[in-house]
Design an enzyme around this catalytic site. Sequence first.
Site, mmCIF file in Angstrom:
data_model
loop_
_atom_site.group_PDB
_atom_site.id
_atom_site.type_symbol
_atom_site.label_atom_id
_atom_site.label_comp_id
_atom_site.label_asym_id
_atom_site.label_seq_id
_atom_site.Cartn_x
_atom_site.Cartn_y
_atom_site.Cartn_z
ATOM 1 N N GLU A 60 0.816 -1.218 0.000
ATOM 2 C CA GLU A 60 0.000 0.000 0.000
ATOM 3 C C GLU A 60 0.848 1.265 0.000
ATOM 4 O O GLU A 60 0.520 2.254 -0.654
ATOM 5 C CB GLU A 60 -0.944 0.031 1.213
ATOM 6 N N HIS A 129 -11.384 -4.772 9.690
ATOM 7 C CA HIS A 129 -11.948 -4.538 8.355
ATOM 8 C C HIS A 129 -13.184 -3.639 8.400
ATOM 9 O O HIS A 129 -13.967 -3.632 7.465
ATOM 10 C CB HIS A 129 -12.379 -5.864 7.704
#
Lengths: 326, 328
Positions: A60, A129
């Site tokens: 990322e 999440h």
Amino acid sequence: MAGEVKYAEAIRQALADELSSDPRVVVMGQEIEALGGVFTATQGLAERFEGRVLDTPLAESATVGWAIGAAMAGLRPVVEIMFMDFITTAMDQIVNGAAKLRYMSGGQVAVPIVIRTPSDAGTGHGPQHSQHLETWFAHVPGLVVAMPSTVADAYWMLRHSIQDDNPVVFVESKYLYFRESGEIGASTAADHPYAARIARRGRSVTVVTAGRMVAESLAAAESLAAEGVDCEVVDLRFIWPYDRETLAESVERTNRLIVVHEAVGDFGWGGEICSWAASELFYSLDAPIRRVAAPRAPIPFASHLESAVVPDRSAIESAVRDLARH
Amino acid sequence: MTPTSRLELYETMVRIRELETSVESLHYSGRMHGSFHSSMGQEAAAAGVTGCLRPADLVTSTHRGHGHAIAKGMSPTTIVAELLGLQPGSSGGKGGSMHLHDIACGFLGENAIVAGGVPWAAGAAWASRRLGKDLVAVSFVGDGGAAQGVLAETLRMARTFGTPLLVACENNHLAHSMPSERTFGEPGSIAAWAAGFGMRAEYVAGDDVFAVHRLATEMIDEVRASGRAAFVEIEVWRVRAHSLNDPDYRYLPKDLGKSYLQTHDPIANAERDLPLTDAEAATIRERIAGEIAEAIDAALEGQAAPARLATTGVYSEAFEQEGRRRGW
Ligand SMILES: Cc1ncc(C[n+]2csc(CCOP(=O)(O)OP(=O)(O)O)c2C)c(N)n1
Ligand SMILES: [Mg+2]
């Protein structure tokens, strides 16, 4: 585009239309090319736009940094971070790179990137999440923070964000991806792109919110209407910049304000709105300002535990009822 | 390599040394504040690598990047004005010593986040290729930066995507007080690590600007032709303390840097190898010292930016105008 589409389809349509209309647009992220996105947001796009919808390795930080460099060189990259919780691994590039480069370079460079990322509880993905982290980004000078709540805004705000010359953190609602349907219709920008939207007109209380909580607030408003409490629901659309004019105008009519967000309440963006309203709208307020937000806990996995922390319509209803008594 | 370009490499090193030592004096005399990271002793890396680039090629740099900026063609006046926080500086005083940027020169910028600029170079070179420009990028990074995750991520991604990038790792034996030997082993180990990413990775001693330049030219040519990334580790020494705010060598013998210069000064070595007579060298050094003195005088004439500018240029002009009108 005529007919109803789902929120996820609106995102995909916005990406497709930007890829069609602007050759500078590229889309980068994990599982977006071969798979089409874990939430289908890029399905079919890699085939339609060859070489412009690109799977990255699980990196990322390098991906966002790469997009920053590409933006400096003239592209308009859109990066997908699969779940908002994972954005922590790219934080340095967002905060120290994208947000500051224009300033640090004395205006020599712009970083027109969009970081799309889904947030929300409600899908059973558990603590790593599901978290709403938009407040972090709203706190950082240089960033724009978008949080669309409808199909039309998912589409139009994404298109606008891709053409924005500032870096945008675009917080999507994974709860709404396949639940929310509607028409894309005509552009949703009012008199300026960052204007808030009055989702429901009302006289008794202003409920200001964004993202998925707009639908919860509207549902609460319907039940409350039966009790004679007439809520105005303001969908902020952007957490930064937030539309103070629309908010002020609303509170001056209702004289009551509640802020609703899914993010944890403590130090959340609702606190910023409350502080601003307390100082600028003090004489318009007939009652204390209230917040409805998540308590200080991660989002648990089990549905019944999750329901215990995520604000819902009944939490909003009781807060409004309480306030309306003042 | 033509004799002129050999001479240019030498002159670039002298220019870097002269600018940095002059600005140090400004710092000591109180005319500059804040951090200042000298690249004394490392000039051959900046001059040798950047010396084989074309004007349109791109460079990203580190917190220790004055030399890279000069070598890429940034004007000494603009640099000094920025170091002094004055409006004619490259960022109008908003950046300072660790944030030199000059897009017109292809100098994408320094970065005070160790290794943070490596993906910028990778992405910018990749994007430029897509936009039809035949350019390459060099990203300077330190040995300390070689421990950062984002470097590894970028090298990995460079393999996935392909990008015409040369990472130039200046192993100056220290990351602040941490010896690079402790983290990586002996010099050359960082290149060996980078080779594991499936790219060409080389080591070169950085006290010989011509050797650095020879190797970098060969590698840059390859990078340009293949569009694939490569890595070069350049062994140098940090002569000065980590920064001017950290002037004492608590962790090393006090004369280590100086004794390095006595035996491995890239500038003295270049004078020997060019070769230049003492008189020729003195003439060149004097000329460049004069240029830098003029640049500093010009910079000192600059005004400080008005305080109201501190909160501008955060967002695009259109955005800020809208915000002023609407009270954001
Ligand atoms: C991400 C990050 N961590 C720590 C620092 C503090 N810091 C600045 S320079 C430096 C040492 C860097 O060493 P190296 O990469 O070898 O570069 P050198 O200073 O030797 O040129 C450190 C730890 C920083 N600026 N950025
Ligand atoms: Mg070092």
